[in-house]
Design a protein around this motif. Structure first.
Motif, short mmCIF file in Angstrom:
data_model
loop_
_atom_site.label_atom_id
_atom_site.label_comp_id
_atom_site.label_asym_id
_atom_site.label_seq_id
_atom_site.Cartn_x
_atom_site.Cartn_y
_atom_site.Cartn_z
N VAL A 25 -48.36 25.72 -33.32
CA VAL A 25 -47.59 25.74 -32.08
C VAL A 25 -48.53 25.83 -30.87
O VAL A 25 -48.37 25.10 -29.89
N ARG A 28 -50.14 22.50 -30.25
CA ARG A 28 -49.20 21.55 -29.64
C ARG A 28 -48.96 21.88 -28.17
O ARG A 28 -48.85 20.98 -27.34
N LEU A 29 -48.89 23.18 -27.83
CA LEU A 29 -48.72 23.57 -26.43
C LEU A 29 -49.93 23.15 -25.60
O LEU A 29 -49.79 22.66 -24.48
N ARG A 30 -51.14 23.34 -26.16
CA ARG A 30 -52.36 22.90 -25.46
C ARG A 30 -52.35 21.39 -25.24
O ARG A 30 -52.70 20.90 -24.15
N PHE A 32 -49.77 19.45 -25.05
CA PHE A 32 -48.75 19.14 -24.05
C PHE A 32 -49.28 19.38 -22.64
O PHE A 32 -49.09 18.55 -21.75
N VAL A 43 -45.57 26.69 -19.42
CA VAL A 43 -46.06 26.83 -20.80
C VAL A 43 -46.76 28.18 -20.97
O VAL A 43 -46.60 28.85 -21.98
N ALA A 47 -45.62 30.93 -23.66
CA ALA A 47 -46.57 31.48 -24.64
C ALA A 47 -46.66 32.99 -24.53
O ALA A 47 -46.68 33.70 -25.55
#
Length: 59
Positions: A25, A28-30, A32, A43, A47
């Motif tokens: 996760v 994927r956030l990085r 994005f 984000v 987080a």
């Protein structure tokens, strides 16, 4: 219902049966944020929210 519920529902429908790690996760956030730097603050807030224990003060 918020507009974002559509994306959450799609996530649940497409990936709801999968098991993922928090490292996945985070990756994927990085990715994005790399593609959409204007969303860095939301984000970061998401987080931070996910990282906190239920007993932590969210404010």
């Amino acid at each position: 219902m918020y507009f974002t519920d559509r994306g959450i529902e799609e996530l649940e429908q497409r990936r709801g049966d999968e098991e993922v790690t928090l490292a996945w996760v985070a990756d994927r956030l990085r990715a994005f944020v790399d593609l959409n730097p204007e969303f860095e603050t939301p984000v970061e807030r998401l987080a931070t929210f996910l990282a906190r224990d239920d007993t932590d003060d969210i404010d």
